[in-house]
Design an enzyme around this catalytic site. Structure first.
Site, mmCIF file in Angstrom:
data_model
loop_
_atom_site.group_PDB
_atom_site.id
_atom_site.type_symbol
_atom_site.label_atom_id
_atom_site.label_comp_id
_atom_site.label_asym_id
_atom_site.label_seq_id
_atom_site.Cartn_x
_atom_site.Cartn_y
_atom_site.Cartn_z
ATOM 1 N N ARG A 236 47.326 45.135 14.204
ATOM 2 C CA ARG A 236 46.191 44.451 13.581
ATOM 3 C C ARG A 236 46.512 43.923 12.180
ATOM 4 O O ARG A 236 45.727 43.153 11.620
ATOM 5 C CB ARG A 236 44.994 45.398 13.478
ATOM 6 C CG ARG A 236 44.429 45.777 14.840
ATOM 7 C CD ARG A 236 43.346 46.837 14.695
ATOM 8 N NE ARG A 236 43.101 47.501 15.966
ATOM 9 C CZ ARG A 236 42.193 47.119 16.854
ATOM 10 N NH1 ARG A 236 41.438 46.096 16.610
ATOM 11 N NH2 ARG A 236 42.052 47.775 17.984
ATOM 12 N N HIS B 173 56.388 50.483 17.286
ATOM 13 C CA HIS B 173 56.631 50.669 18.731
ATOM 14 C C HIS B 173 58.122 50.903 18.980
ATOM 15 O O HIS B 173 58.504 51.724 19.814
ATOM 16 C CB HIS B 173 56.220 49.421 19.519
ATOM 17 C CG HIS B 173 54.751 49.103 19.455
ATOM 18 N ND1 HIS B 173 54.259 48.035 18.770
ATOM 19 C CD2 HIS B 173 53.682 49.724 20.012
ATOM 20 C CE1 HIS B 173 52.943 47.992 18.898
ATOM 21 N NE2 HIS B 173 52.562 49.001 19.647
#
Ligand code: PAF
Length: 271
Positions: A178, A28
């Protein structure tokens, strides 16, 4: 949110936007750093979008790391963190969906019913609130990136959608929120995705053009790992995601693999 952006636009500022579901990591931050360098005002949204989850346990178990996310945004020069609640996004009576055609039906779309309707609906709503000039998305969710580019084009949204390369660990594992769910052993086993993609890339570089041969070679890397279960592995056209039999145009290999109880996706260009 819109008042902030309208003001920034009035002042002649270029508004950059990175939509996220939180649990932020270096992947990100590479989007944030890019948007920071290309824009004057930078907005990150954090919203775990219930509309795009096809399983309740996946939504409930989605990692939430609020304070660490805020600290990371501050450290990377984000001006605004926009974090609408689900009630604000989807008030009672909400019934509108943005639904694209064939591009959302293959790959992840074939295995996650309604997922892309949820993504495009929320991204359009976020664009409406944030009013960005530019929005950055990771290539790791390659289908998502292609679908959003198409939505922006089809609906004349006037947002520049920037795809940025997948950020990987040193050993090749694609960064993902995840990954925290993987045990140390699964973390090692998860490298089969990267090995499969590399195998196919090497063959493509060596001049092999038949998609089926590349797929068999990549699948062998997944099948060699007992705890890995292949959900799909496909070679598609890089622009409109049409499945390819022969590499006669820019192509992408994309896959989803379950490693233990964690679903991982990855993809790579086949030049
Ligand atoms: O990629 C994500 O994190 C999400 O799909 C997005 C684009 C923020 C929409 O909820």
């Amino acid at each position: 949110m819109r008042a902030y952006s309208e003001n920034a636009r009035r002042e002649g500022k270029r508004v950059g936007f990175v939509p996220t579901m939180g649990a932020l990591h270096a992947g990100h931050m590479s989007l944030v750093d890019y948007a920071r360098s290309a824009c004057d005002a930078l907005v990150v949204s954090i919203f775990v979008n219930p509309l795009q989850f096809d399983r309740a346990d996946d939504l409930d178990g989605y990692p939430r790391t609020w304070q660490a996310d805020l600290d990371m945004c501050a450290a990377h020069g984000v001006d605004v963190v926009y974090y609408p609640t689900a009630d604000l996004m989807y008030p009672q009576g909400f019934q509108t969906k943005v639904s694209l055609g064939p591009m959302t039906q293959g790959l992840c779309g074939a295995h996650r019913p309604g997922h892309f309707d949820g993504v495009t609906t929320v991204v359009l709503k976020l664009f409406n609130a944030v009013q960005p000039h530019l929005a950055a998305f990771g290539e790791k969710d390659y289908q998502q990136l292609a679908v959003i580019k198409r939505m922006v084009r089809d609906l004349d949204l006037g947002v520049e959608v920037m795809g940025r390369p997948t950020v990987r660990e040193k050993d090749g594992l694609a960064l993902s929120s995840r990954n925290v769910r993987l045990s140390p052993q699964e973390r090692e086993e998860a490298l089969c995705l990267w090995r499969g993609l590399n195998q196919a890339r090497e063959m493509a570089r060596g001049g092999k053009k038949k998609a089926s041969r590349l797929k068999i070679a990549a699948e062998a890397e997944i099948k060699a790992v007992a705890s890995a279960r292949l959900e799909y592995l496909e070679i598609v056209a890089a622009d409109d995601l049409t499945p390819l039999e022969v590499l006669d145009r820019p192509a992408r290999m994309a896959m989803a693999v379950w490693v233990g109880g964690t679903r991982l996706i990855d993809n790579a260009p086949l030049d």
